[in-house]
Design an enzyme around this catalytic site. Structure first.
Site, mmCIF file in Angstrom:
data_model
loop_
_atom_site.group_PDB
_atom_site.id
_atom_site.type_symbol
_atom_site.label_atom_id
_atom_site.label_comp_id
_atom_site.label_asym_id
_atom_site.label_seq_id
_atom_site.Cartn_x
_atom_site.Cartn_y
_atom_site.Cartn_z
ATOM 1 N N ASP A 156 0.828 -1.209 0.000
ATOM 2 C CA ASP A 156 0.000 0.000 0.000
ATOM 3 C C ASP A 156 0.865 1.262 0.000
ATOM 4 O OD1 ASP A 156 -2.382 1.428 0.116
ATOM 5 O OD2 ASP A 156 -3.230 0.130 1.656
ATOM 6 N N ASP A 169 -10.746 2.140 -3.097
ATOM 7 C CA ASP A 169 -11.255 1.859 -1.755
ATOM 8 C C ASP A 169 -12.776 1.907 -1.741
ATOM 9 O OD1 ASP A 169 -8.974 1.290 -0.399
ATOM 10 O OD2 ASP A 169 -8.684 3.287 0.438
HETATM 11 C C1 GLA Z 1 -5.761 1.724 2.148
HETATM 12 C C2 GLA Z 1 -6.161 0.576 1.266
HETATM 13 C C3 GLA Z 1 -7.225 -0.246 1.950
HETATM 14 C C4 GLA Z 1 -6.688 -0.759 3.265
HETATM 15 C C5 GLA Z 1 -6.235 0.414 4.115
HETATM 16 C C6 GLA Z 1 -5.541 -0.062 5.352
HETATM 17 O O1 GLA Z 1 -6.764 2.656 2.273
HETATM 18 O O2 GLA Z 1 -6.610 1.035 0.028
HETATM 19 O O3 GLA Z 1 -7.601 -1.309 1.125
HETATM 20 O O4 GLA Z 1 -5.623 -1.626 3.019
HETATM 21 O O5 GLA Z 1 -5.336 1.252 3.421
HETATM 22 O O6 GLA Z 1 -5.107 0.975 6.140
#
Ligand code: GLA
Length: 725
Positions: free
Chosen positions: A480, A550
């Site tokens: 990420d 997300d």
């Molecule tokens: C980001 C990712 C999510 C999740 C969060 C965790 O927003 O896109 O899918 O992994 O971080 O903090």
């Protein structure tokens, strides 16, 4: 021979499956770009005016004389700054004298089969049988010692060519590259629309189309990453080109950092398009003998509109960008803990998820954010990549054993390029974050960016990751990146090299990712940046899939996935069914099916009825896996053009199977709905697997399919599958 050079006419022709690109060497060794478009048999000189009567105080090369040829209006192959070409430049070099006049002329070339790699940077590759051939075109500035190699690779089985540039310092003194774009194309008209993908976190890659106008226009990122807000993609489409007809040029940069894609229409109503590293906040000192490589740009030409362009990108990326074991091997169907538990989990809860997941038919449990340091919310611990034993007593091993005992694989989350001010790593190394002296850096999600342009920083993170990944049975890593880069500076770069920071940062990221995929070739690697904030071809060369957004709302996802499909194939689009209440589970599944497909919810909370739907979806996933991953996409009704519904169709390469999905976003009062299929074989007969009816591909494509009674209510959807009889 896809690349030929006629030494008498001094013309190069580069042919792909459906396009030709012509380069001509003019007087005084000017390199001109005289044609790019549908395939032609001629060697040229073709069509393009090289001497324009329509000039505007345009300047002449004194050796050629004032005969009408001027760099101001000529179609320059790689436009440079300061020598009478006043349009946007692809190259500008500030030399030791302090001026930035750069004037490159042809000095030689080499043509050879295959495609070389770019040192330290990701790129597409040639497979045996692709008929790929590369042209290296050499040019130099006689005064400054700037030497340029223009690389072109053509693929004779696709309508694809790639370009990139190497700059070398053949002088005795240091000079500074101020801009070095990866491609420059001069088109003879400005009758094009530019199509780009804008967005934000949770609403990535919306399709936007605008007519080119005089002046400079385009898209860029200055966020340190390719970003949610603009994708490093742009298409130039003939004004009347649509989804399935008309000439379209598609450009995509294999780069995850600051980019720029610009078109300029000049007083002659011609268009120059350039794409590459954003020159804002960029500079690169080059000592004598050193060289600099730009990232690669991919160029697609299609006569079959935007849909044709997308299908070429999809095939090309599936075969010539994505690599490693998971390029072809069936990927596990996963359930991710994030939307199911956020930071609130322990071994028992995850083991319970695994038990349920097995029962529903899933293959892998992914433990998302929250397993390391003291991480119970987003204020702490990035950089401390050791297990939080309060949540996971005894470490990962006991948990993984229980997950594996259910027959499931296990995956884990990382955010390697970040550091929390509240972390052991930060306390030990207070100058390892990206910052400039005397300024407190901006915060994003309570975190700083770690300066991975530094070798020592990368080494520390790598050692921490290596320990966890080598000591445990880990099948998947989600990587990420949850903020953008401000206060760009590295504690170890001297003032005169600070402008190198952004590019050095991305090279550092590539280095770390490369270590991961080469040391652990069996790990399935999914990229993520707050969803799709780094959804670009560079990341795809490391990770075969990227978490698209997300936002898991299935209606919002229609826009996101339609936009993403402009150049990225279904196999790359991370898509999960979540607990989002906007629609029922059927529609959530039908939308996620057009992607990697997986779940992101607490399986213990599903009702018996929902469990039944999920089991059916898992069966459907297996049934349609090959079709969706290898098939050709047809965007039949785009949500960007129709407020009521979205319809897409996937046709197998053999044209013996097809699958159409319709989602009703808003019920239409007068819905007399017929949808014409595309891409079928008109002469074959297909069975509608829902109704049992058999009819010809011609009928389905010309009369269409009656769908008035299907998916009548808001948020409903339907799938119709066809198989050749
Ligand atoms: C980001 C990712 C999510 C999740 C969060 C965790 O927003 O896109 O899918 O992994 O971080 O903090």
């Amino acid at each position: 021979m896809p690349i030929v050079f006629d030494s008498e006419k001094r013309v190069f022709k580069l042919d792909t499956a459906a396009s030709s690109y012509v380069i001509e060497l003019y007087d005084e060794n000017y390199i001109l770009n005289t044609y790019y478009g549908a395939k032609i048999p001629d060697m040229g000189p073709v069509g393009r005016e090289k001497r324009r009567p329509n000039a505007s105080f345009s300047l002449a090369n004194p050796v050629i004389g004032e005969n009408g040829f001027t760099p101001d209006t000529a179609p320059m192959e790689y436009g440079c700054n300061g020598a009478a070409d006043f349009r946007i430049s692809a190259l500008a070099v500030r030399n030791a004298n302090g001026d930035s006049v750069t004037d490159i002329r042809y000095t030689g070339h080499k043509i050879y089969p295959g495609k070389p790699e770019i040192p330290g940077q990701p790129s597409t590759y040639a497979n045996p049988g692709d008929g790929a051939e590369t042209l290296e075109l050499y040019a130099a500035d006689a005064v400054t010692g700037v030497r340029v190699t223009l690389y072109y690779t053509v693929f004779s089985n696709y309508s694809v060519m790639t370009r990139r540039v190497r700059i070398e310092n053949a002088s005795e003194k240091v000079f500074e590259i101020e801009r070095a774009f990866s491609l420059c194309v001069d088109l003879p008209s400005m009758e094009y629309d530019m199509i780009t993908l804008y967005g934000r976190h949770c609403s990535e890659r919306n399709v936007e189309r605008r007519a080119l106008a005089h002046g400079v226009q385009g898209v860029e990122s200055k966020r340190g990453v390719s970003g949610h807000c603009q994708n490093p993609f742009a298409a130039l489409a003939e004004r009347n080109a649509g989804e399935e007809h008309g000439d379209v040029y598609g450009f995509n940069l294999v780069y995850s950092g600051n980019f720029s894609a610009l078109a300029e229409c000049d007083f002659n109503c011609t268009t120059r398009f350039i794409m590459g590293i954003n020159p804002v906040d960029f500079g690169w000192k080059l000592a004598p003998g050193e060289s600099f490589d730009t990232p690669e740009a991919v160029m697609v030409f299609s006569r079959e509109g935007l849909g044709g362009m997308s299908r070429i990108f999809h095939r090309f990326y599936s075969n010539n960008l994505i690599r490693g074991r998971w390029k072809t091997e069936k990927r596990p169907l996963l359930i991710n803990s994030w939307e199911a538990a956020y930071f609130d989990f322990d071994t028992e809860k995850l083991a319970a998820f695994a038990k349920e997941a097995k029962e529903l038919g899933f293959d892998m449990l992914v433990m998302d954010d929250g397993w390391f340091g003291k991480r119970n919310d987003d204020t702490t611990s990035l950089g401390d990549w050791f297990v939080n034993e309060e949540k996971l007593p005894g470490g990962l091993a006991p948990l993984i054993e229980r997950v594996n005992a259910e027959g499931l694989k296990f995956g884990i989350w990382y955010e390697p390029e970040m550091i929390s001010p509240d972390s052991e790593l930060f306390r030990a190394h207070p100058d390892w974050h990206v910052h400039v002296d005397g300024r407190e850096p901006m915060l994003g999600r309570n975190q700083y960016v770690l300066d991975v342009s530094r070798e020592d920083v990368r080494e520390n993170i790598w050692r921490q990751m290596y320990r966890v990944l080598s000591e445990n049975r880990i099948d998947y890593v989600k990587w990420d990146f949850n903020r953008n880069i401000s206060d760009a500076g590295s504690a170890i770069l001297p003032p005169d090299r600070k402008k190198e920071f952004f590019h050095r940062f991305i090279l550092g990221t590539y280095d770390l990712m490369n270590r991961l995929v080469t040391t652990f070739p069996d790990i399935l690697f999914e990229n993520c940046s707050g969803g799709g904030g780094r959804f670009d071809p560079a990341m795809l060369s490391f990770s075969p899939q990227i978490w698209t957004s997300d936002n898991t709302d299935p209606i919002d996802r229609l826009y996101i996935q339609f936009g993403t499909s402009m150049c990225y194939p279904a196999s790359t689009m991370g898509a999960h069914v979540s607990a989002c209440p906007r629609t029922g589970y059927e529609t959530k599944g039908n939308v996620a099916m057009w992607g990697t497909f997986g779940y992101e919810l607490d399986p213990r909370k599903l009702t018996e009825k929902e469990r039944g739907i999920v089991r059916a979806q898992v069966a459907e996933y297996h049934e349609t896996y090959d079709l969706i991953r290898n098939g050709d996409l047809y965007r039949l009704v785009s949500p960007f053009e129709n407020a009521y519904r979205a319809v897409w169709e996937i046709v197998s390469p053999e044209k013996d199977r097809a699958m159409l999905t319709l989602v009703t976003m808003r019920r239409e009062f007068c819905a007399n709905l017929t949808v014409k299929l595309r891409g079928l074989d008109p002469d074959r007969f297909y069975k509608n697997e829902t109704t049992g009816e058999v009819c010809s591909g011609a009928l389905l494509m010309n009369a269409g399919l009656q769908l008035s009674r299907a998916a009548e209510r808001d948020g409903e959807s339907c799938v119709v599958k066809f198989s050749a009889v």
